[in-house]
Design an enzyme around this catalytic site. Sequence first.
Site, PDB file in Angstrom:
ATOM      1  N   ASP A  77      33.314  32.696  52.526  1.00  0.00           N
ATOM      2  CA  ASP A  77      32.339  31.836  53.202  1.00  0.00           C
ATOM      3  C   ASP A  77      32.739  30.388  52.964  1.00  0.00           C
ATOM      4  O   ASP A  77      33.341  30.064  51.933  1.00  0.00           O
ATOM      5  CB  ASP A  77      30.933  32.077  52.659  1.00  0.00           C
TER       6      ASP A  77
ATOM      7  N   ASP B 198      29.719  35.266  60.440  1.00  0.00           N
ATOM      8  CA  ASP B 198      28.256  35.237  60.308  1.00  0.00           C
ATOM      9  C   ASP B 198      27.618  34.552  61.516  1.00  0.00           C
ATOM     10  O   ASP B 198      26.578  34.991  62.020  1.00  0.00           O
ATOM     11  CB  ASP B 198      27.842  34.504  59.026  1.00  0.00           C
TER      12      ASP B 198
END
Length: 149
Positions: free
Chosen positions: A109, A125
């Site tokens: 991330d 995401d």
Amino acid sequence: MYELLILLLIFIDQISKVKIKAILGNRGSIPIIDGFFNLTYVENRGAAFGLFQDKQMVFVLVALVVVIVGLGYIHKSNITKMAKVSIALIIAGAVGNVIDRARLGYVIDFFDFRFIWSYVFNFADILVVVGTIILAVYILFFYKEYEGE
């Protein structure tokens, strides 16, 4: 056609993660908009908000179901292009994160918005969230189960 879209989006996701790891893997974080947005390298072993840490097999199975059901709807269902694109986004996001889990044991991330709380996420995401929103709008406002309604 939708498979090409899915593959392109997965490619963009994976390239972004490889680049971020190469640039930020040892640095941690770079402020882009001070106090609001950073690029921050995070190894996420859970789901959203870090839930379900180290439950990789669950994520792989869920993604597999999403891919199978999603491709079935794209190819065998009489739904609009809007719905098909939304499903393609969801599939691409799910597969993008599963590739990380299978290859690395975690998801990379890096988009780090810091307002109210800090939540770090990635391109995959975004695909899942945007695809889900588009699909919800389609179901709520455009989908007609029976002709003539």
